[in-house]
Design a protein around this motif. Structure first.
Motif, PDB file in Angstrom:
ATOM      1  N   ARG A   7      17.483  46.863  67.674  1.00 50.96           N
ATOM      2  CA  ARG A   7      17.842  45.560  67.110  1.00 50.96           C
ATOM      3  C   ARG A   7      19.275  45.180  67.463  1.00 50.96           C
ATOM      4  O   ARG A   7      19.571  44.015  67.726  1.00 50.96           O
ATOM      5  N   ASP A  10      19.269  44.007  70.958  1.00 57.22           N
ATOM      6  CA  ASP A  10      18.746  42.637  71.005  1.00 57.22           C
ATOM      7  C   ASP A  10      19.827  41.634  70.611  1.00 57.22           C
ATOM      8  O   ASP A  10      19.958  40.577  71.233  1.00 57.22           O
ATOM      9  N   ALA A  11      20.598  41.946  69.598  1.00 56.56           N
ATOM     10  CA  ALA A  11      21.670  41.055  69.155  1.00 56.56           C
ATOM     11  C   ALA A  11      22.720  40.900  70.253  1.00 56.56           C
ATOM     12  O   ALA A  11      23.193  39.789  70.507  1.00 56.56           O
ATOM     13  N   ARG A  14      21.297  38.546  72.936  1.00 55.19           N
ATOM     14  CA  ARG A  14      21.282  37.147  72.503  1.00 55.19           C
ATOM     15  C   ARG A  14      22.687  36.558  72.475  1.00 55.19           C
ATOM     16  O   ARG A  14      22.910  35.423  72.908  1.00 55.19           O
ATOM     17  N   LEU A  15      23.655  37.323  71.969  1.00 57.32           N
ATOM     18  CA  LEU A  15      25.024  36.817  71.894  1.00 57.32           C
ATOM     19  C   LEU A  15      25.642  36.635  73.280  1.00 57.32           C
ATOM     20  O   LEU A  15      26.355  35.663  73.518  1.00 57.32           O
ATOM     21  N   VAL A  32      29.398  43.808  67.747  1.00 54.42           N
ATOM     22  CA  VAL A  32      28.124  44.183  67.126  1.00 54.42           C
ATOM     23  C   VAL A  32      28.240  45.576  66.503  1.00 54.42           C
ATOM     24  O   VAL A  32      27.789  45.804  65.372  1.00 54.42           O
ATOM     25  N   GLU A  49      19.796  40.388  61.102  1.00 56.25           N
ATOM     26  CA  GLU A  49      20.345  39.033  61.031  1.00 56.25           C
ATOM     27  C   GLU A  49      21.801  39.054  60.572  1.00 56.25           C
ATOM     28  O   GLU A  49      22.646  38.335  61.107  1.00 56.25           O
ATOM     29  N   GLU A  52      24.064  40.220  63.489  1.00 55.46           N
ATOM     30  CA  GLU A  52      24.235  39.195  64.513  1.00 55.46           C
ATOM     31  C   GLU A  52      25.137  38.058  64.026  1.00 55.46           C
ATOM     32  O   GLU A  52      26.014  37.589  64.749  1.00 55.46           O
ATOM     33  N   ARG A  53      24.942  37.642  62.786  1.00 51.24           N
ATOM     34  CA  ARG A  53      25.771  36.555  62.241  1.00 51.24           C
ATOM     35  C   ARG A  53      27.239  36.962  62.135  1.00 51.24           C
ATOM     36  O   ARG A  53      28.138  36.194  62.480  1.00 51.24           O
ATOM     37  N   ARG A  56      28.761  37.136  65.584  1.00 46.37           N
ATOM     38  CA  ARG A  56      28.949  35.785  66.124  1.00 46.37           C
ATOM     39  C   ARG A  56      30.216  35.152  65.543  1.00 46.37           C
ATOM     40  O   ARG A  56      31.012  34.560  66.271  1.00 46.37           O
TER      41      ARG A  56
END
Length: 84
Positions: A7, A10-11, A14-15, A32, A49, A52-53, A56
């Motif tokens: 996971r 994956d983050a 995506r970032l 991360v 989530e 990732e938030r 970000r």
């Protein structure tokens, strides 16, 4: 590979895609990893989530202050202990 590591990977992907060349992959990986560490103990289902938030926000150029270490006075404060 553990599900948590998958996971986080994956983050990172995506970032990196979202932020483009403005931020290096190494910086994203570091953000991360730090978010994972900071959020230890959070509900497992919410962790991907949240990580990732948080990463970000820390990588947002408009909010670079999130990457700076805390001011020594603020870092020394503990809940319930008066300062001053």
């Amino acid at each position: 590979m553990t599900p948590e590591l998958a996971r986080a990977t994956d983050a990172v992907s995506r970032l990196v895609d979202e932020l483009g060349p403005a931020i290096s992959r190494d910086a994203v990986v570091a953000a991360v990893a730090q978010a994972c560490d900071d959020l230890r103990g959070s509900p497992v289902g919410a962790l991907p989530e949240l990580v990732e938030r948080l990463a970000r926000v820390r990588l947002d150029p408009a909010d670079r202050r999130a990457l700076r270490p805390p001011h020594p006075v603020w870092a020394s404060r503990r809940p319930g202990i008066p300062v001053g």
